[in-house]
Design an enzyme around this catalytic site. Structure first.
Site, PDB file in Angstrom:
ATOM      1  N   ASN A 414     123.932  10.949 -43.188  1.00  0.00           N
ATOM      2  CA  ASN A 414     124.729  11.863 -42.375  1.00  0.00           C
ATOM      3  C   ASN A 414     123.951  12.424 -41.185  1.00  0.00           C
ATOM      4  O   ASN A 414     124.202  12.079 -40.038  1.00  0.00           O
ATOM      5  CB  ASN A 414     125.255  13.000 -43.259  1.00  0.00           C
ATOM      6  CG  ASN A 414     126.411  13.756 -42.621  1.00  0.00           C
ATOM      7  OD1 ASN A 414     126.532  13.799 -41.401  1.00  0.00           O
ATOM      8  ND2 ASN A 414     127.245  14.356 -43.430  1.00  0.00           N
ATOM      9  N   ASP A 415     123.004  13.308 -41.457  1.00  0.00           N
ATOM     10  CA  ASP A 415     122.301  14.005 -40.374  1.00  0.00           C
ATOM     11  C   ASP A 415     121.559  13.053 -39.438  1.00  0.00           C
ATOM     12  O   ASP A 415     121.484  13.305 -38.235  1.00  0.00           O
ATOM     13  CB  ASP A 415     121.310  15.014 -40.959  1.00  0.00           C
ATOM     14  CG  ASP A 415     122.013  16.091 -41.787  1.00  0.00           C
ATOM     15  OD1 ASP A 415     123.129  16.483 -41.407  1.00  0.00           O
ATOM     16  OD2 ASP A 415     121.447  16.514 -42.819  1.00  0.00           O
TER      17      ASP A 415
END
Length: 487
Positions: A414-415
């Site tokens: 994600n990040d």
């Protein structure tokens, strides 16, 4: 030859062999670090490290009358059994938590050695036994000044390592929020506590009163908590690496207290390599090294996006849709993240890659330096699944290829794929280099649901791009369905 001279000669020879054994052990540790720098040589590096540690432990046991052999063997059996059971039962997804827990034990061990040395300095050879001419009772002189410096530093670093590692464990294990916990006036509090610790170490060299030693120990435990609590999840891999470095310096300081050169060498190697790795990772994340280790200077709570994200439009696809797009591609870049680790999908992911290669698709894997929860987390998982090393690339080696890639297949990362890191100055991950997956012709993103943000607590705007198709399901189950559709 006089008896005393004979004894001195034997002692001199013994000391020489001990120094040689520790030197060989140190050489093994250096070669182990070199081996661990590459997945290809990592197994050899591990073996050399084990050999070096075995030499160091056996040499210490044979030359130091610390305790009876029976007591030592019992301690080894207990500790070894716990380590063996833990290593066999622990899942790869929990490896970062395990590493943090082990760091805490190293720090606590350093503190306990320091406490034991303070309470009984004669046994550690850091004070002189004085016997009055009138006879007993004999008493210990004051602890040697140099030993007080070593002891103060060892206890302080060990206590910081222990309490900091406990917080890191709780954050990694989900018992605490991964978002920064920003205490009011935290910078003033942290700076004041650090100054007090340094002042007490200096004062300890002049006065070994109990209140000085125990206050120093208590403040060191406290600053470990205070430094790690404000650090958010995006910086947690750096924290794990830095705590590893702290544990090495604590061991080195205690090596001076115990007059053990093997501990000094090992601790210095672990401390310096951990610090270098942390610095490299900070540069890879465009983070200030000093800011991170000083307790999240400049950290702000990221906007958790939960329900907000669900209201935004996005494209959802199925396993069949994904299989069709993958089969039509010339090149696919797979981007693994912590979601893959949680689902234990690395083996079926490799199976999917093998099927695509049989159909003439070029397959590569892109690894972000801080993907997962600790340095090298994704590399270890892919190696466990026997993914060829020459198909795995670091960010700087593969980022330029996304623009010429047909499909970027993101599985739980994600990040490290969030374009907001390049555009949103209010984002807690702003400035962190990310994988340019949005430049691929099509992005397939596997995520359990749209309701959860990444570990840094930030929504990923990649989900809502026109060229992104969301595959909402358990990562392993979704990849298994894609494999079936490819067949």
């Amino acid at each position: 030859m006089a008896p005393d001279a004979h004894t001195d000669l034997i002692f001199s020879i013994s000391e020489s062999w001990v120094a040689l054994a520790y030197l060989i052990a140190g050489g093994c540790f250096i070669l182990a670090l070199r081996g661990l720098s590459s997945p290809v040589t990592s197994q050899r590096g591990n073996r050399l490290g084990m050999i070096g540690m075995a030499i160091a432990v056996l040499t210490t046991l044979l030359t130091h009358g610390i305790a009876s052999i029976g007591e030592i063997l019992v301690a080894i059996a207990v500790g070894g059994s716990i380590g063996l059971v833990t290593a066999r039962r622990i899942q790869m997804t929990a490896m970062p938590q395990l590493v943090a827990a082990f760091h805490s034990l190293v720090g606590l061990a350093a503190v306990l050695v320091g406490v034991a040395a303070y309470l009984n300095p004669i046994a550690f050879g850091i004070a002189t036994l004085i016997c009055p001419e009138a006879g007993p009772p004999c008493f210990a002189s004051e602890i040697h000044q140099v030993s007080r410096i070593e002891m103060g530093l060892g206890v302080a670093i060990g206590a910081i390592t222990f309490s900091g590692s406990v917080i890191a464990f709780l954050k990694l294990n989900g018992n605490m929020s991964g978002a920064p916990i920003l205490l009011p006036l935290r910078h003033i509090l942290n700076l004041g506590t650090l100054i007090a610790i340094l002042g007490l170490i200096g004062y300890f060299t002049q006065d070994q009163a109990p209140w000085v030693f125990w206050t120093l120990t208590a403040l060191s435990f406290a600053i470990g908590f205070l430094l790690i609590i404000p650090i958010g999840g995006a910086d947690m891999p750096v924290v794990v690496s830095m705590l590893n470095s702290y544990s090495g310096w604590a061991a080195a300081a205690m090596g001076f207290t115990l007059h053990n050169s093997a501990m000094i060498i090992t601790g210095a190697l672990v401390g310096s390599s951990g610090a270098i790795l942390s610095y490299i990772m900070c540069r890879a994340m465009n983070r200030s090294f000093i800011s991170v280790i000083a307790g999240g200077f400049g950290a702000v709570a990221g906007p958790a996006s939960g329900a907000e994200a669900i209201d935004r439009p996005y494209k959802r696809g199925s396993a069949e849709d994904a299989a069709f797009l993958l089969q039509q591609a010339d090149q696919v870049i797979i981007v693994p993240g912590y979601g893959m680790a949680v689902a234990q999908a690395q083996h079926v992911l490799r199976e999917m890659g093998d099927q695509l290669k049989k159909q003439g698709v070029r397959v590569k894997y892109a690894i972000h330096p801080v993907a997962g929860r600790m340095p090298g987390h994704m590399n270890v998982l892919l190696a466990e699944a026997n993914v060829p090393y020459d198909e795995v690339f670091e960010l700087e080696d593969i980022n330029s290829e996304f623009a010429q890639t047909d499909v970027a297949f993101v599985i739980g990362a994600n990040d490290v794929t969030n374009p907001a890191a390049k555009t949103d100055k209010t984002s807690p991950i702003y400035g962190m280099p990310v994988l340019d997956v949005e430049k691929a012709r099509t992005v397939l993103f596997i995520k359990r649901s749209m309701g959860g943000a990444g570990y840094a607590g930030v929504d990923n705007e990649l989900f809502y791009r026109d060229n992104t198709m969301m595959l909402l399901a358990d990562a392993k189950k979704m990849v298994e369905e894609i494999v079936k559709a490819l067949g």
